[in-house]
Motif scaffolding. Sequence first.
Motif, PDB file in Angstrom:
ATOM      1  N   ARG A 231      14.480   6.135   1.111  1.00  0.00           N
ATOM      2  CA  ARG A 231      14.399   6.440  -0.663  1.00  0.00           C
ATOM      3  C   ARG A 231      13.480   5.519  -1.293  1.00  0.00           C
ATOM      4  O   ARG A 231      14.833   3.954  -0.965  1.00  0.00           O
ATOM      5  CB  ARG A 231      16.118   6.731  -0.636  1.00  0.00           C
ATOM      6  N   TYR A 232      13.419   5.636  -2.171  1.00  0.00           N
ATOM      7  CA  TYR A 232      12.510   4.944  -3.349  1.00  0.00           C
ATOM      8  C   TYR A 232      13.073   4.834  -4.446  1.00  0.00           C
ATOM      9  O   TYR A 232      13.087   5.796  -5.343  1.00  0.00           O
ATOM     10  CB  TYR A 232      11.383   5.497  -3.448  1.00  0.00           C
ATOM     11  N   HIS A 233      14.127   4.080  -4.274  1.00  0.00           N
ATOM     12  CA  HIS A 233      15.144   4.128  -5.210  1.00  0.00           C
ATOM     13  C   HIS A 233      15.443   3.446  -6.525  1.00  0.00           C
ATOM     14  O   HIS A 233      14.626   2.224  -7.126  1.00  0.00           O
ATOM     15  CB  HIS A 233      16.609   3.155  -4.561  1.00  0.00           C
ATOM     16  N   ASP A 234      15.724   4.167  -7.905  1.00  0.00           N
ATOM     17  CA  ASP A 234      16.471   3.344  -8.924  1.00  0.00           C
ATOM     18  C   ASP A 234      14.656   3.054  -9.627  1.00  0.00           C
ATOM     19  O   ASP A 234      14.698   1.734  -9.994  1.00  0.00           O
ATOM     20  CB  ASP A 234      16.709   2.215  -9.046  1.00  0.00           C
ATOM     21  N   LEU A 235      13.872   4.038  -9.789  1.00  0.00           N
ATOM     22  CA  LEU A 235      12.337   4.017 -10.091  1.00  0.00           C
ATOM     23  C   LEU A 235      12.791   3.934 -11.844  1.00  0.00           C
ATOM     24  O   LEU A 235      11.563   3.655 -12.423  1.00  0.00           O
ATOM     25  CB  LEU A 235      11.776   5.368  -9.766  1.00  0.00           C
TER      26      LEU A 235
ATOM     27  N   GLU B  11       6.880   5.597  -8.982  1.00  0.00           N
ATOM     28  CA  GLU B  11       6.605   6.039  -8.086  1.00  0.00           C
ATOM     29  C   GLU B  11       6.325   5.162  -6.607  1.00  0.00           C
ATOM     30  O   GLU B  11       7.599   4.210  -6.406  1.00  0.00           O
ATOM     31  CB  GLU B  11       4.980   4.749  -8.569  1.00  0.00           C
ATOM     32  N   ILE B  12       6.130   4.777  -5.695  1.00  0.00           N
ATOM     33  CA  ILE B  12       6.422   4.907  -4.319  1.00  0.00           C
ATOM     34  C   ILE B  12       6.267   3.383  -4.359  1.00  0.00           C
ATOM     35  O   ILE B  12       7.115   2.449  -3.726  1.00  0.00           O
ATOM     36  CB  ILE B  12       5.618   5.629  -2.960  1.00  0.00           C
ATOM     37  N   ASP B  13       4.992   3.579  -4.434  1.00  0.00           N
ATOM     38  CA  ASP B  13       4.089   1.862  -4.411  1.00  0.00           C
ATOM     39  C   ASP B  13       5.462   0.479  -4.463  1.00  0.00           C
ATOM     40  O   ASP B  13       5.152   1.109  -6.413  1.00  0.00           O
ATOM     41  CB  ASP B  13       3.170   2.010  -5.171  1.00  0.00           C
ATOM     42  N   GLY B  14       5.443   0.422  -4.162  1.00  0.00           N
ATOM     43  CA  GLY B  14       6.532  -1.198  -4.131  1.00  0.00           C
ATOM     44  C   GLY B  14       7.681  -1.433  -4.996  1.00  0.00           C
ATOM     45  O   GLY B  14       8.046  -1.610  -5.463  1.00  0.00           O
ATOM     46  N   ALA B  15       8.121  -0.288  -5.029  1.00  0.00           N
ATOM     47  CA  ALA B  15       9.690   0.276  -5.108  1.00  0.00           C
ATOM     48  C   ALA B  15      10.420  -0.682  -4.119  1.00  0.00           C
ATOM     49  O   ALA B  15      10.446  -0.550  -3.009  1.00  0.00           O
ATOM     50  CB  ALA B  15       9.968   1.536  -5.035  1.00  0.00           C
TER      51      ALA B  15
ATOM     52  N   MET C 258      14.600  12.701  -6.458  1.00  0.00           N
ATOM     53  CA  MET C 258      15.969  12.531  -6.914  1.00  0.00           C
ATOM     54  C   MET C 258      16.504  12.116  -7.809  1.00  0.00           C
ATOM     55  O   MET C 258      15.649  11.747  -8.849  1.00  0.00           O
ATOM     56  CB  MET C 258      16.451  11.665  -5.702  1.00  0.00           C
ATOM     57  N   ILE C 259      17.703  13.221  -8.449  1.00  0.00           N
ATOM     58  CA  ILE C 259      18.442  12.691  -9.727  1.00  0.00           C
ATOM     59  C   ILE C 259      19.835  12.449  -9.439  1.00  0.00           C
ATOM     60  O   ILE C 259      20.477  13.423  -8.915  1.00  0.00           O
ATOM     61  CB  ILE C 259      17.479  13.778 -10.976  1.00  0.00           C
TER      62      ILE C 259
ATOM     63  N   SER D  56      14.835   8.072  -8.391  1.00  0.00           N
ATOM     64  CA  SER D  56      14.143   7.921  -7.330  1.00  0.00           C
ATOM     65  C   SER D  56      13.588   8.834  -6.881  1.00  0.00           C
ATOM     66  O   SER D  56      13.401   9.910  -7.166  1.00  0.00           O
ATOM     67  CB  SER D  56      15.536   7.243  -5.879  1.00  0.00           C
ATOM     68  N   LEU D  57      13.247   8.551  -5.491  1.00  0.00           N
ATOM     69  CA  LEU D  57      12.057   9.049  -5.212  1.00  0.00           C
ATOM     70  C   LEU D  57      12.359   9.585  -3.322  1.00  0.00           C
ATOM     71  O   LEU D  57      12.456   8.746  -2.914  1.00  0.00           O
ATOM     72  CB  LEU D  57      10.005   8.590  -4.935  1.00  0.00           C
ATOM     73  N   ALA D  58      12.140  10.797  -2.562  1.00  0.00           N
ATOM     74  CA  ALA D  58      12.778  10.817  -1.385  1.00  0.00           C
ATOM     75  C   ALA D  58      12.290  11.262  -0.532  1.00  0.00           C
ATOM     76  O   ALA D  58      11.195  12.729  -0.584  1.00  0.00           O
ATOM     77  CB  ALA D  58      13.504  11.504  -1.371  1.00  0.00           C
ATOM     78  N   SER D  59      11.139  10.174   0.304  1.00  0.00           N
ATOM     79  CA  SER D  59      10.225  11.130   1.116  1.00  0.00           C
ATOM     80  C   SER D  59      10.943  10.898   3.253  1.00  0.00           C
ATOM     81  O   SER D  59      11.741  10.305   3.380  1.00  0.00           O
ATOM     82  CB  SER D  59       8.955   9.630   1.751  1.00  0.00           C
TER      83      SER D  59
END
Lengths: 171, 171
Positions: B40-44, B24-28, A144-145, A60-63
């Motif tokens: 949190r942009y989750h489970d990418l 990526e963050i876009d569309g997540a 994030m993992i 995941s990404l965290a902003s």
Amino acid sequence: MNTIVLMAQPLTKAAFAPYGDVIEIDGAQHFGINLDTVERYHDLAKVEADYADGGRSVISLASVKVPCNLPHHFHLIERHPKGSQAFIPMFDSPVYTVVGPKGDNPKASDLKAFVTNGQQGFNYHTGVWHMPIMADEIGKIFVMIDRAGAGNNCDEFTFEEHRFELVAENT
Amino acid sequence: MNTIVLMAQPLTKAAFAPYGDVIEIDGAQHFGINLDTVERYHDLAKVEADYADGGRSVISLASVKVPCNLPHHFHLIERHPKGSQAFIPMFDSPVYTVVGPKGDNPKASDLKAFVTNGQQGFNYHTGVWHMPIMADEIGKIFVMIDRAGAGNNCDEFTFEEHRFELVAENT
């Protein structure tokens, strides 16, 4: 309410070993891959999840939405009982973290604060207590993992009689 | 030796879906964590490994030693039969990747080239063929999440009658 000052010490593999992994190139085992066009700094963090029980690991990404600056006050810590949790900053300024050992009854006197050198990430092992992630600027991003799947994977603990004041090493 | 030109198309979740995940963050899907101080942009990306058979997932860093520029020529691809492999650039310039579908007999005509927008990582699902990672500058760093453990987890395939020429979309 008793204020406990936590002074951040430099994050090192040795000091952080009881809590998790430091994700950094310095001191890592490494070898060439792809016909030696790329150097791989290998196995810097163990990714844990309850795979046999329905858990899975995800990226995941965290902003950052609300920046936090020092001195930073908090009285809540959390742990993830079903898996590890790694944060790798996509930026090169220092990041602060506070951790406490595994166990059901966290003690205020057991918390330890660390600060990265700007080139490090970290990975909390399963069940390790930690302060919620923070950074000093909106839009700073962490990779994030951690573990996803059914069931509770976040325990929170609030210190009723203490609050913590996180300060930099040199203040 | 027959040269096949591969023109990179923009990396999108839809186009890349047969091969893996775009990080990526876009569309997540996203939600606030830590008292809504962090989004949190989750489970990418799905992290896969043969956990029941001794495999584990690890976090590594990969640093470019030999820069590659376009047009980039290659005739070797690889796959990882025991787990997924993610690359997340720690820099914001475009990254090129070439992929081919799972299967024991890769076909030259099946390869597809993609280029990131500078804000994307990608995750190859288990068994997906791909060009070895490349970037255009020494010291550029990728976060890698893949499988470690005993046994072979890298198959290579060399096209004897073709070489590929990877070019940018607008050349």
